[in-house]
Design a protein around this motif. Sequence first.
Motif, PDB file in Angstrom:
ATOM      1  N   ASN A 228       0.828  -1.208   0.000  1.00  0.00           N
ATOM      2  CA  ASN A 228       0.000   0.000   0.000  1.00  0.00           C
ATOM      3  C   ASN A 228       0.857   1.250   0.000  1.00  0.00           C
ATOM      4  N   PHE A 229       1.910   1.239   0.803  1.00  0.00           N
ATOM      5  CA  PHE A 229       2.780   2.420   0.843  1.00  0.00           C
ATOM      6  C   PHE A 229       3.421   2.662  -0.524  1.00  0.00           C
ATOM      7  N   ALA A 230       3.865   1.580  -1.174  1.00  0.00           N
ATOM      8  CA  ALA A 230       4.492   1.728  -2.490  1.00  0.00           C
ATOM      9  C   ALA A 230       3.513   2.394  -3.456  1.00  0.00           C
ATOM     10  N   ARG A 231       2.253   1.972  -3.399  1.00  0.00           N
ATOM     11  CA  ARG A 231       1.234   2.570  -4.275  1.00  0.00           C
ATOM     12  C   ARG A 231       1.033   4.045  -3.931  1.00  0.00           C
ATOM     13  N   GLN A 232       0.953   4.329  -2.619  1.00  0.00           N
ATOM     14  CA  GLN A 232       0.726   5.713  -2.196  1.00  0.00           C
ATOM     15  C   GLN A 232       1.899   6.602  -2.596  1.00  0.00           C
ATOM     16  N   ILE A 233       3.120   6.079  -2.521  1.00  0.00           N
ATOM     17  CA  ILE A 233       4.296   6.861  -2.905  1.00  0.00           C
ATOM     18  C   ILE A 233       4.219   7.186  -4.397  1.00  0.00           C
ATOM     19  N   ARG A 234       3.781   6.226  -5.190  1.00  0.00           N
ATOM     20  CA  ARG A 234       3.615   6.488  -6.622  1.00  0.00           C
ATOM     21  C   ARG A 234       2.561   7.549  -6.882  1.00  0.00           C
ATOM     22  N   GLN A 235       1.547   7.607  -6.015  1.00  0.00           N
ATOM     23  CA  GLN A 235       0.477   8.609  -6.182  1.00  0.00           C
ATOM     24  C   GLN A 235       0.882   9.958  -5.617  1.00  0.00           C
ATOM     25  N   GLY A 236       2.071  10.056  -5.060  1.00  0.00           N
ATOM     26  CA  GLY A 236       2.542  11.355  -4.587  1.00  0.00           C
ATOM     27  C   GLY A 236       2.456  11.568  -3.087  1.00  0.00           C
ATOM     28  N   ALA A 237       2.315  10.506  -2.303  1.00  0.00           N
ATOM     29  CA  ALA A 237       2.262  10.669  -0.848  1.00  0.00           C
ATOM     30  C   ALA A 237       3.580  11.277  -0.347  1.00  0.00           C
TER      31      ALA A 237
ATOM     32  N   GLU B 283      -1.767 -10.273  -1.235  1.00  0.00           N
ATOM     33  CA  GLU B 283      -1.755  -9.422  -2.432  1.00  0.00           C
ATOM     34  C   GLU B 283      -0.821  -8.227  -2.283  1.00  0.00           C
ATOM     35  N   HIS B 284      -0.743  -7.680  -1.075  1.00  0.00           N
ATOM     36  CA  HIS B 284       0.073  -6.475  -0.941  1.00  0.00           C
ATOM     37  C   HIS B 284       0.866  -6.415   0.363  1.00  0.00           C
ATOM     38  N   ALA B 285       0.785  -7.473   1.179  1.00  0.00           N
ATOM     39  CA  ALA B 285       1.543  -7.473   2.427  1.00  0.00           C
ATOM     40  C   ALA B 285       2.606  -8.573   2.358  1.00  0.00           C
ATOM     41  N   PRO B 286       3.896  -8.211   2.452  1.00  0.00           N
ATOM     42  CA  PRO B 286       4.974  -9.199   2.337  1.00  0.00           C
ATOM     43  C   PRO B 286       4.815 -10.383   3.283  1.00  0.00           C
ATOM     44  N   TYR B 287       4.403 -10.123   4.529  1.00  0.00           N
ATOM     45  CA  TYR B 287       4.258 -11.231   5.474  1.00  0.00           C
ATOM     46  C   TYR B 287       3.118 -12.155   5.068  1.00  0.00           C
ATOM     47  N   GLY B 288       2.119 -11.614   4.405  1.00  0.00           N
ATOM     48  CA  GLY B 288       1.035 -12.436   3.887  1.00  0.00           C
ATOM     49  C   GLY B 288       1.546 -13.363   2.797  1.00  0.00           C
ATOM     50  N   LYS B 289       2.399 -12.769   1.937  1.00  0.00           N
ATOM     51  CA  LYS B 289       2.969 -13.542   0.843  1.00  0.00           C
ATOM     52  C   LYS B 289       3.805 -14.699   1.397  1.00  0.00           C
ATOM     53  N   ARG B 290       4.637 -14.409   2.415  1.00  0.00           N
ATOM     54  CA  ARG B 290       5.485 -15.453   2.980  1.00  0.00           C
ATOM     55  C   ARG B 290       4.641 -16.489   3.714  1.00  0.00           C
ATOM     56  N   ALA B 291       3.570 -16.071   4.341  1.00  0.00           N
ATOM     57  CA  ALA B 291       2.678 -17.009   5.017  1.00  0.00           C
ATOM     58  C   ALA B 291       2.073 -17.957   3.998  1.00  0.00           C
ATOM     59  N   GLU B 292       1.660 -17.393   2.861  1.00  0.00           N
ATOM     60  CA  GLU B 292       1.089 -18.237   1.801  1.00  0.00           C
ATOM     61  C   GLU B 292       2.123 -19.250   1.318  1.00  0.00           C
ATOM     62  N   GLU B 293       3.361 -18.776   1.127  1.00  0.00           N
ATOM     63  CA  GLU B 293       4.424 -19.676   0.664  1.00  0.00           C
ATOM     64  C   GLU B 293       4.645 -20.825   1.653  1.00  0.00           C
ATOM     65  N   ALA B 294       4.655 -20.479   2.946  1.00  0.00           N
ATOM     66  CA  ALA B 294       4.888 -21.512   3.965  1.00  0.00           C
ATOM     67  C   ALA B 294       3.746 -22.525   3.979  1.00  0.00           C
ATOM     68  N   LEU B 295       2.508 -22.027   3.847  1.00  0.00           N
ATOM     69  CA  LEU B 295       1.353 -22.934   3.856  1.00  0.00           C
ATOM     70  C   LEU B 295       1.357 -23.812   2.611  1.00  0.00           C
ATOM     71  N   ARG B 296       1.806 -23.249   1.498  1.00  0.00           N
ATOM     72  CA  ARG B 296       1.931 -24.044   0.267  1.00  0.00           C
ATOM     73  C   ARG B 296       3.025 -25.096   0.428  1.00  0.00           C
ATOM     74  N   HIS B 297       4.142 -24.679   1.056  1.00  0.00           N
ATOM     75  CA  HIS B 297       5.247 -25.606   1.272  1.00  0.00           C
ATOM     76  C   HIS B 297       4.772 -26.809   2.087  1.00  0.00           C
ATOM     77  N   LYS B 298       3.952 -26.536   3.066  1.00  0.00           N
ATOM     78  CA  LYS B 298       3.431 -27.596   3.930  1.00  0.00           C
ATOM     79  C   LYS B 298       2.359 -28.418   3.206  1.00  0.00           C
ATOM     80  N   GLY B 299       1.876 -27.878   2.072  1.00  0.00           N
ATOM     81  CA  GLY B 299       0.869 -28.601   1.294  1.00  0.00           C
ATOM     82  C   GLY B 299      -0.539 -28.465   1.830  1.00  0.00           C
TER      83      GLY B 299
END
Lengths: 222, 273
Positions: free
Chosen positions: B74-83, B154-170
């Motif tokens: 979200n911050f990356a998007r806001q920075i692009r919008q001029g935050a 979708e936009h939170a790095p820790y969410g992405k890593r959580a998904e990866e770990a859950l996928r790794h575990k199957g």
Amino acid sequence: MDWTALWLSLRLAALTVCILLPLGIVLGRWLAYRDFTGKGVAEAVIALPLVLPPTVFGYYLLVAFGAASPIGQVWQAVFGHQLVFTFEGLLVASVIFNLPFAIQPMQRGFEAIPREVREAAACCGMPPWRAILRVELPLAWPGIVTAMILSFAHTLGEFGIVLMVGGSIPGETKTIAISIYDRVQAFDDAAAAQMSALLLALSLTAIALTFAVSRRIGRRFG
Amino acid sequence: MGIPMVATGRRWLTVGLGVAILLLALAAGAGRATAEVPVIAAASDLQFALEEIAARFRTDTGQDVKLSFGSSGNFARQIRQGAPFEMFLSADETYVLELARDGFTRGDGDLYAIGRIVLIVPHGSPLQADGLLDDLAAALEDGRLTRFAIANPEHAPYGKRAEEALRHKGIWEAIESRLVLGENVSQAAQFATSANAQGGLIAYSLALSPKVSALGTYALVPEEWHSPLLQRMVLLKGAGPVAERFYAYVQQPAARTVFRRYGFVLPGEEPIN
């Protein structure tokens, strides 16, 4: 208690009301007395924020006023800073979003003035501006006060739009509602509870005042 | 009837004028907030660590920064919008590198920490805090699990890593319909430690904070199960001297001690396990 955020919200609400007061009087009076084709459409457009999800509105605002948009670029060129993620941006959003809360009660206020009263003023030779100032405004005033209270309270509680276009910048766009959200995420339940209670009290007072004012209208014309 | 009505109206007019004057007085206090204090956008996993570092910075230098916490995407998007942020501490270096490539930053920034994820379960949960997620997999089978919290992948790095770990575990497909997604990892932690969810995958740095650790028990998920959380920070175009000073401060020993205490592995240092 996040005093900076509270002060920011109060300022935002006060400025919104200051802008909407003349705007609402002009538009509300116009809608109350004039009949024209497309009046229904005009009223629908004004009422739109009542049903439009704030995030949808925030999204359009971001698209319309963001750094990539023509409006955003003109604003940047004139004022030297962005419109979104600033207090001014929130104010613009807040004014548009509060249009129905300001205009509808004022319109009802003007509509409640009996036609004979206005005609009498005209027959007595009162110039129109004097009739507005001395007859219409005093009579429509309860509606106007209701509009002001509602807009004020509604601005204090607005969350979705502020989250979309505000960026939660302390002292600039972090309102009391956003601060409550932030405090909950920081596991600071005590602060969140305090601020929520304050907002609840303010909202309750605002609604009570609104009802009191409406009752006065009812008693006078009912 | 006209005269008394107008008289009442006059009183309303007076009251109204009073209200209007009060509003104007409030509004007069408006104007732009003090621009000298830089606003810093920081990933939610830094919620507690960076607050401490900023407090030390205040004591040591007498200068102030404003912190805004949220999801890195979200911050990356806001920075692009001029935050108007002056510095950005991302939980995932990809966002920083993309912003750098597109010319929003001063240079490529610096790696400041490497994050880890943990399984946290609130007190009284039917789940066990087992870092290998065996009990989580079992709970999915026997129906003990109804709600599980992670940040939005979708936009939170820790969410992405959580998904990866859950996928790794199957167990990703099995658990997907029971997920509650936080807008960022702090909110995920909020959900995970409330009695409404049986647990969640959150940042180690949050689990180590006294406020969160009081609410449940946690265990580290093996770091090989997900791509590394390389956390990079950067100064944005338009950063002032205070932001520059804070940027340097975050790399000083005092700040590094705080990061280490919150479970971050520091670049160039071996993890302590």
